[in-house]
Design a protein around this motif. Structure first.
Motif, PDB file in Angstrom:
ATOM      1  N   MET A  42      12.308  -6.636   4.127  1.00 10.40           N
ATOM      2  CA  MET A  42      11.929  -7.813   4.907  1.00 10.40           C
ATOM      3  C   MET A  42      13.136  -8.391   5.655  1.00 10.40           C
ATOM      4  SD  MET A  42       9.523  -7.491   2.544  1.00 10.40           S
ATOM      5  CE  MET A  42       9.671  -8.418   1.070  1.00 10.40           C
ATOM      6  N   THR A  43      14.214  -8.668   4.939  1.00 10.80           N
ATOM      7  CA  THR A  43      15.436  -9.177   5.585  1.00 10.80           C
ATOM      8  C   THR A  43      16.647  -8.491   4.978  1.00 10.80           C
ATOM      9  OG1 THR A  43      15.666 -11.018   4.033  1.00 10.80           O
ATOM     10  CG2 THR A  43      14.483 -11.474   6.081  1.00 10.80           C
ATOM     11  N   GLU A  44      17.667  -8.362   5.801  1.00  8.86           N
ATOM     12  CA  GLU A  44      18.933  -7.792   5.337  1.00  8.86           C
ATOM     13  C   GLU A  44      19.647  -8.810   4.450  1.00  8.86           C
ATOM     14  OE1 GLU A  44      21.132  -6.904   8.849  1.00  8.86           O
ATOM     15  OE2 GLU A  44      19.767  -5.324   9.486  1.00  8.86           O
TER      16      GLU A  44
ATOM     17  N   LYS B 263      17.320 -11.169  15.499  1.00  8.20           N
ATOM     18  CA  LYS B 263      16.882  -9.799  15.213  1.00  8.20           C
ATOM     19  C   LYS B 263      15.376  -9.667  15.425  1.00  8.20           C
ATOM     20  CE  LYS B 263      17.397  -6.219  11.747  1.00  8.20           C
ATOM     21  NZ  LYS B 263      18.050  -5.189  12.502  1.00  8.20           N
ATOM     22  N   ARG B 264      14.615 -10.629  14.951  1.00  7.13           N
ATOM     23  CA  ARG B 264      13.158 -10.604  15.152  1.00  7.13           C
ATOM     24  C   ARG B 264      12.805 -10.669  16.640  1.00  7.13           C
ATOM     25  NH1 ARG B 264      13.236 -14.666  11.083  1.00  7.13           N
ATOM     26  NH2 ARG B 264      13.006 -13.709   9.060  1.00  7.13           N
ATOM     27  N   ALA B 265      13.531 -11.524  17.376  1.00  5.16           N
ATOM     28  CA  ALA B 265      13.274 -11.643  18.817  1.00  5.16           C
ATOM     29  C   ALA B 265      13.558 -10.322  19.520  1.00  5.16           C
ATOM     30  CB  ALA B 265      14.125 -12.762  19.407  1.00  5.16           C
TER      31      ALA B 265
ATOM     32  N   ASP C 245      13.533  -7.302  18.157  1.00  5.54           N
ATOM     33  CA  ASP C 245      12.517  -6.326  17.746  1.00  5.54           C
ATOM     34  C   ASP C 245      11.218  -6.543  18.515  1.00  5.54           C
ATOM     35  OD1 ASP C 245      14.310  -5.211  15.988  1.00  5.54           O
ATOM     36  OD2 ASP C 245      13.484  -6.195  14.196  1.00  5.54           O
ATOM     37  N   ALA C 246      10.799  -7.788  18.671  1.00  7.06           N
ATOM     38  CA  ALA C 246       9.556  -8.094  19.386  1.00  7.06           C
ATOM     39  C   ALA C 246       9.699  -7.796  20.873  1.00  7.06           C
ATOM     40  CB  ALA C 246       9.174  -9.550  19.177  1.00  7.06           C
TER      41      ALA C 246
ATOM     42  N   GLN D 177       9.689  -1.486   1.315  1.00  6.91           N
ATOM     43  CA  GLN D 177       9.721  -2.281   2.542  1.00  6.91           C
ATOM     44  C   GLN D 177      10.955  -3.178   2.510  1.00  6.91           C
ATOM     45  OE1 GLN D 177       6.264  -4.742   3.198  1.00  6.91           O
ATOM     46  NE2 GLN D 177       7.071  -5.586   5.100  1.00  6.91           N
TER      47      GLN D 177
ATOM     48  N   ASP E 175      18.736 -13.689  11.655  1.00 12.14           N
ATOM     49  CA  ASP E 175      17.383 -13.179  11.394  1.00 12.14           C
ATOM     50  C   ASP E 175      16.462 -13.415  12.589  1.00 12.14           C
ATOM     51  OD1 ASP E 175      18.171 -12.402   8.846  1.00 12.14           O
ATOM     52  OD2 ASP E 175      17.412 -14.232   7.889  1.00 12.14           O
ATOM     53  N   ASN E 176      16.496 -14.619  13.150  1.00 11.83           N
ATOM     54  CA  ASN E 176      15.615 -14.946  14.279  1.00 11.83           C
ATOM     55  C   ASN E 176      15.969 -14.137  15.517  1.00 11.83           C
ATOM     56  OD1 ASN E 176      14.080 -16.774  12.816  1.00 11.83           O
ATOM     57  ND2 ASN E 176      15.441 -18.483  13.302  1.00 11.83           N
TER      58      ASN E 176
END
Length: 187
Positions: A164-166, A91-93, A95-96, A162, A88-89
């Motif tokens: 939020m997480t997979e 993936k967020r990194a 995306d950002a 929406q 998750d982290n």
């Protein structure tokens, strides 16, 4: 010397002796039949015990095979569950970082992407598959966790609005449900 008994007495004594011998033989036959019946009962008891032991051994073999397969397939579920926040982290990194599009951090982004691909490859190798719902899909309580409900125009109640997480499956078991927002519009 002559026997003082008469013929009738002699015959009576002979018949009594023969009857006694016959009774003795019948008693021996009865004893042997009883012993034979006891041996048959003991044999049947041992046969029953043997068949039960054989069935128990077969059941134990099947149970140990099933336990071994489950240990192979699901033994790493705790480690897999602990690795999901890392996914998750990352993936967020990504995306950002790709939203910024900075040229200076291009090599870093490429390294994180390669690491993410490797992580996904390891997940696949161990039977961990993502559950990736799309906006507009129907909410499935077996695979999704509703984090909130909100009315949204042009949607039906129960539609995903929406993600939020997979979520993730470990073979055929749910490892983590996908966390989604759900429309609450009346039908």
């Amino acid at each position: 010397m002559s026997d003082p008994r008469t013929n009738d007495e002699f015959l009576d004594d002979l018949e009594a002796a023969e009857a006694e011998a016959l009774a003795s033989e019948l008693e021996e036959i009865d004893d042997e039949a009883l012993e034979l019946e006891e041996l048959r009962a003991e044999r049947d008891d041992y046969k029953d015990r043997f068949m039960r032991a054989l069935a128990d051994a077969e059941n134990s073999r099947k149970r140990s095979d099933r336990d071994r397969r489950e240990a192979e397939n699901y033994g790493g579920s705790k480690l897999a569950r602990d690795m999901l926040p890392v996914y998750d982290n990352m993936k967020r990194a990504l995306d950002a970082a790709t939203a910024e599009g900075s040229e200076a951090s291009k090599a870093l982004i490429e390294g994180v992407e390669l690491t993410m691909r490797e992580l996904i490859s390891v997940f696949k190798k161990h039977g961990i598959d993502p559950i990736v719902p799309e906006v507009g899909d129907r909410f499935d309580p077996q695979n999704h966790q509703a984090m909130f409900e909100a009315p949204l125009p042009d949607t039906k109640a129960g539609d995903i609005i929406q993600v939020m997480t997979e979520g993730f499956m470990l073979h055929d078991r749910l490892l983590r449900p996908a966390q989604v927002g759900v429309s609450s519009n009346p039908g």
